[in-house]
Scaffold this motif. Structure first.
Motif, short mmCIF file in Angstrom:
data_model
loop_
_atom_site.label_atom_id
_atom_site.label_comp_id
_atom_site.label_asym_id
_atom_site.label_seq_id
_atom_site.Cartn_x
_atom_site.Cartn_y
_atom_site.Cartn_z
N GLU A 264 11.51 -7.68 -0.13
CA GLU A 264 12.11 -8.68 0.74
C GLU A 264 11.04 -9.40 1.55
N ILE A 265 10.00 -8.68 1.95
CA ILE A 265 8.91 -9.31 2.67
C ILE A 265 8.23 -10.37 1.81
N SER A 266 8.13 -10.11 0.49
CA SER A 266 7.48 -11.07 -0.40
C SER A 266 8.30 -12.34 -0.58
N ARG A 267 9.60 -12.29 -0.27
CA ARG A 267 10.47 -13.44 -0.48
C ARG A 267 10.71 -14.25 0.80
N ARG A 268 10.54 -13.66 1.95
CA ARG A 268 10.88 -14.33 3.20
C ARG A 268 9.69 -15.11 3.75
N GLU A 269 9.93 -16.41 4.01
CA GLU A 269 8.87 -17.28 4.51
C GLU A 269 8.50 -16.93 5.94
N ASP A 270 9.49 -16.46 6.75
CA ASP A 270 9.18 -16.17 8.15
C ASP A 270 8.34 -14.93 8.32
N LEU A 271 8.19 -14.15 7.25
CA LEU A 271 7.37 -12.95 7.30
C LEU A 271 6.08 -13.11 6.51
N GLY A 272 5.67 -14.37 6.27
CA GLY A 272 4.43 -14.61 5.55
C GLY A 272 3.23 -14.02 6.25
N TRP A 273 3.22 -14.10 7.60
CA TRP A 273 2.11 -13.52 8.36
C TRP A 273 1.99 -12.02 8.14
N LEU A 274 3.18 -11.33 8.04
CA LEU A 274 3.16 -9.89 7.82
C LEU A 274 2.67 -9.58 6.41
N ARG A 275 3.07 -10.41 5.45
CA ARG A 275 2.63 -10.21 4.07
C ARG A 275 1.11 -10.30 3.98
N LYS A 276 0.52 -11.29 4.68
CA LYS A 276 -0.93 -11.43 4.67
C LYS A 276 -1.61 -10.24 5.33
N LYS A 277 -1.01 -9.75 6.42
CA LYS A 277 -1.58 -8.58 7.11
C LYS A 277 -1.60 -7.37 6.19
N ILE A 278 -0.49 -7.17 5.44
CA ILE A 278 -0.42 -6.01 4.54
C ILE A 278 -1.46 -6.13 3.43
N ILE A 279 -1.62 -7.36 2.89
CA ILE A 279 -2.60 -7.55 1.82
C ILE A 279 -4.01 -7.29 2.33
N HIS A 280 -4.32 -7.80 3.53
CA HIS A 280 -5.65 -7.57 4.10
C HIS A 280 -5.88 -6.10 4.39
N ARG A 281 -4.81 -5.41 4.85
CA ARG A 281 -4.95 -3.99 5.14
C ARG A 281 -5.19 -3.20 3.86
N CYS A 282 -4.47 -3.58 2.78
CA CYS A 282 -4.68 -2.91 1.48
C CYS A 282 -6.11 -3.13 1.00
N ALA A 283 -6.63 -4.35 1.21
CA ALA A 283 -8.02 -4.62 0.82
C ALA A 283 -8.99 -3.76 1.61
N ASP A 284 -8.71 -3.57 2.92
CA ASP A 284 -9.57 -2.71 3.74
C ASP A 284 -9.53 -1.26 3.24
N ILE A 285 -8.34 -0.78 2.86
CA ILE A 285 -8.22 0.59 2.36
C ILE A 285 -9.00 0.76 1.06
N ILE A 286 -8.91 -0.25 0.16
CA ILE A 286 -9.65 -0.19 -1.11
C ILE A 286 -11.15 -0.15 -0.85
N LYS A 287 -11.61 -0.98 0.07
CA LYS A 287 -13.04 -0.98 0.39
C LYS A 287 -13.47 0.36 0.96
N LYS A 288 -12.62 0.93 1.82
CA LYS A 288 -12.94 2.22 2.42
C LYS A 288 -13.03 3.32 1.37
N LEU A 289 -12.06 3.32 0.45
CA LEU A 289 -12.07 4.32 -0.62
C LEU A 289 -13.24 4.12 -1.58
N ALA A 290 -13.65 2.87 -1.75
CA ALA A 290 -14.77 2.59 -2.64
C ALA A 290 -16.13 2.88 -2.00
#
Length: 292
Positions: A264-290
């Motif tokens: 639902e977050i991926s479909r809602r325009e009003d939660l675009g900021w949250l979607r970007k935050k989650i993507i950036h956080r996932c990228a940080d976790i991947i970098k940390k694990l790498a």
């Protein structure tokens, strides 16, 4: 993160289009093979009716004279024709006068057989399992029936086209499903690994640690035993990421039912900021694990 980009997630539209195209092609080839088989059956039937009628005409005089030698030679000549597997000549009392194979005597025609041009034909399975088409024609002399010719032609070729189609359809279907699975899992090795992991889960043979430790799943947020397979069991759409709250006695508490999950977050325009935050956080976790 879009749902269709996740590895191992079945994309229904992709599968529907591929399998629909396969179905259309299969129907086309089925009609082609059916027409081919129909023409072959018609050819076998036409040639069989012509042969048995000619044989009955040639057997009239020898049968009237009870010339067993001539009738036996006639039966052998008919059997030598391509596709003919057995010939039997009987008199008006249904007594066998000549035959080519005593171990494979042909049955008398029933009332339900098909008739054409003074002869009868019907499908039959011989004692050795051979699928044949039987033909029967009356031996007539001066307008009087004095006997009958029974003949069998090999009918297995008439079913070969259908067999070829179903085998080809099965092999092509398995191949298409395999290719789609390889595409979903981005390779053969990830597919084999996921399949093996799922088999271990189904059979109960897992590599969970015996010390009873648990961890919070970073995908769904629930507590699970620490093992190599727990991430595969995570349902990204089951547990809400954002839950509602209710105020009780001036104290806010989380409502366990309802909420917003990843899809639902991926479909809602009003939660675009949250979607970007989650993507950036996932990228940080991947970098940390790498180890970056």
């Amino acid at each position: 993160m879009k749902q269709g980009s996740r590895r191992g997630v079945i994309r229904k539209t992709h599968w529907f289009v591929c399998l629909f195209v396969w179905w259309v092609v299969a129907v086309f080839f089925y009609l082609f093979f059916s027409a081919k088989e129909g023409r072959l059956i018609e050819s076998v039937t036409t040639s069989g009716l012509q042969t048995v009628l000619e044989s009955a005409e040639k057997a009239a005089l020898p049968l009237l004279e009870l010339n067993v030698g001539a009738l036996t030679r006639l039966a052998r000549e008919v059997e030598a024709i391509d596709g003919v597997v057995n010939v039997t000549i009987i008199d008006h009392k249904n007594k066998i006068i000549a035959f080519t194979d005593v171990a494979q005597l042909l049955p008398m025609p029933a009332t339900t057989v098909k008739r054409h041009g003074g002869a009868s034909y019907w499908p039959y399975t011989m004692s050795d399992g051979t699928k044949v088409v039987c033909f029967s024609a009356d031996i007539v002399f001066s307008g009087t029936k004095i006997g009958q010719v029974l003949m069998a032609k090999d009918g297995r070729a008439t079913r070969s086209w259908t067999t070829i189609f179903f085998l080809s359809a099965l092999v092509s279907f398995i191949l298409i499903v395999f290719i789609l699975l390889v595409a979903e899992f981005n390779g053969v090795r990830p597919l084999i690994s996921a399949f093996g992991e799922q088999m271990r889960i189904w059979t109960g043979v897992t590599d969970d640690r015996a010390d009873g430790r648990e961890m919070t799943c970073p995908l769904c947020g629930c507590q699970k035993p620490l093992s190599r397979s727990f991430l595969l069991e995570a349902n990204l759409d089951r547990y809400p990421i954002v839950r509602s709250t209710a105020e009780t006695n001036q104290t806010a508490r989380t409502v366990l039912t309802g909420g917003i999950n990843l899809i639902e977050i991926s479909r809602r325009e009003d939660l675009g900021w949250l979607r970007k935050k989650i993507i950036h956080r996932c990228a940080d976790i991947i970098k940390k694990l790498a180890g970056d």
